[in-house]
Design an enzyme around this catalytic site. Structure first.
Site, mmCIF file in Angstrom:
data_model
loop_
_atom_site.group_PDB
_atom_site.id
_atom_site.type_symbol
_atom_site.label_atom_id
_atom_site.label_comp_id
_atom_site.label_asym_id
_atom_site.label_seq_id
_atom_site.Cartn_x
_atom_site.Cartn_y
_atom_site.Cartn_z
ATOM 1 N N HIS A 22 5.063 -21.588 -24.664
ATOM 2 C CA HIS A 22 5.498 -22.137 -25.958
ATOM 3 C C HIS A 22 5.608 -23.659 -25.879
ATOM 4 C CE1 HIS A 22 7.920 -21.976 -29.786
ATOM 5 N NE2 HIS A 22 8.311 -23.149 -29.304
ATOM 6 N N GLU A 23 6.331 -24.144 -24.881
ATOM 7 C CA GLU A 23 6.548 -25.584 -24.774
ATOM 8 C C GLU A 23 5.275 -26.319 -24.370
ATOM 9 O OE1 GLU A 23 9.116 -27.112 -25.837
ATOM 10 O OE2 GLU A 23 10.287 -25.317 -26.221
ATOM 11 N N HIS A 26 2.940 -26.975 -27.297
ATOM 12 C CA HIS A 26 3.317 -28.135 -28.123
ATOM 13 C C HIS A 26 2.723 -29.414 -27.535
ATOM 14 C CE1 HIS A 26 5.945 -26.199 -30.944
ATOM 15 N NE2 HIS A 26 6.854 -25.859 -30.061
#
Length: 216
Positions: A22-23, A26
């Site tokens: 997820h991170e 980004h």
């Protein structure tokens, strides 16, 4: 206590994969649109260690797992990782590109949920009992990723959903909307304590479950 230890072992890898990708997603999308801040900070990596927040990634989920285990029920596994640093001003078109940077995180969780669903289907088709360790881990992977996706899509800054709404609103409304951000996490906690959070998550979870069901 044995049940708690088993639950932790089942959830550990799915949680680490969920927050890491997820991170990292980004940061990867931010770099694609011109901001190299996350890359320079070493945050575009599949190594979970740089993404771990001691409180949000370890202490809070363990506390929730412990209390849920003691109560003998199922609850919402809530937590967070260290936010990937993004310098919005470095994006080529900051307000437009913010949409894709924010959307990358929840999208990665949906893709991971699909991946766990395919793994589960393959295991069951090959005679592995659904009560076995790895099928339980796959089920946990589906659930963790769908919850993380849904939670981040809530239209409340600084969550990803808030960034998406900010990007889509006309400038005048967007900057007024952005003034909510300092209070966003407090509002989120209030929603959780008042059981309104579950209502807010429901449509996103329903969408994710429908997508995942195509692969089961």
């Amino acid at each position: 206590m044995n049940d708690l230890i088993q639950t932790i072992t089942v959830y550990a890898l799915p949680v680490l994969f969920a927050i890491t990708l997820h991170e990292a997603s980004h940061g990867y999308v931010a770099r694609f649109f011109g901001d190299n801040t996350a890359a320079q900070a070493g945050r575009i990596t599949l190594n979970p260690i740089p993404h771990i927040d001691p409180i949000g990634t370890i202490a809070v989920p363990l506390f929730l797992l412990f209390t849920t285990s003691m109560m003998g029920g199922a609850g919402l596994l809530f937590g967070w990782a260290k936010p990937v640093p993004v310098n919005w001003s470095k994006l080529r078109q900051p307000k437009r590109d913010m949409l894709w940077v924010a959307l990358a995180g929840p999208a990665s969780n949906l893709v991971m949920a699909i991946g766990w669903a395919i793994a589960l289907r393959l295991m069951l088709d090959n005679g592995v009992l659904h009560t076995g360790f790895f099928p339980r881990m796959a089920i946990a992977g589906i659930w963790v990723n769908l919850v993380l996706m849904a939670l981040n899509l809530i239209p409340l800054p600084p969550l990803d959903g808030g960034r998406i709404v900010f990007s889509l609103l006309p400038n005048k409304w967007a900057y007024q909307y952005g003034r909510i951000e300092p209070y966003g996490m407090l509002i989120l906690i209030v929603l959780m304590l008042t059981n309104v959070l579950g209502i807010a998550l429901a449509p996103f979870l329903s969408f994710g479950q429908k997508v995942v069901s195509w692969f089961l």
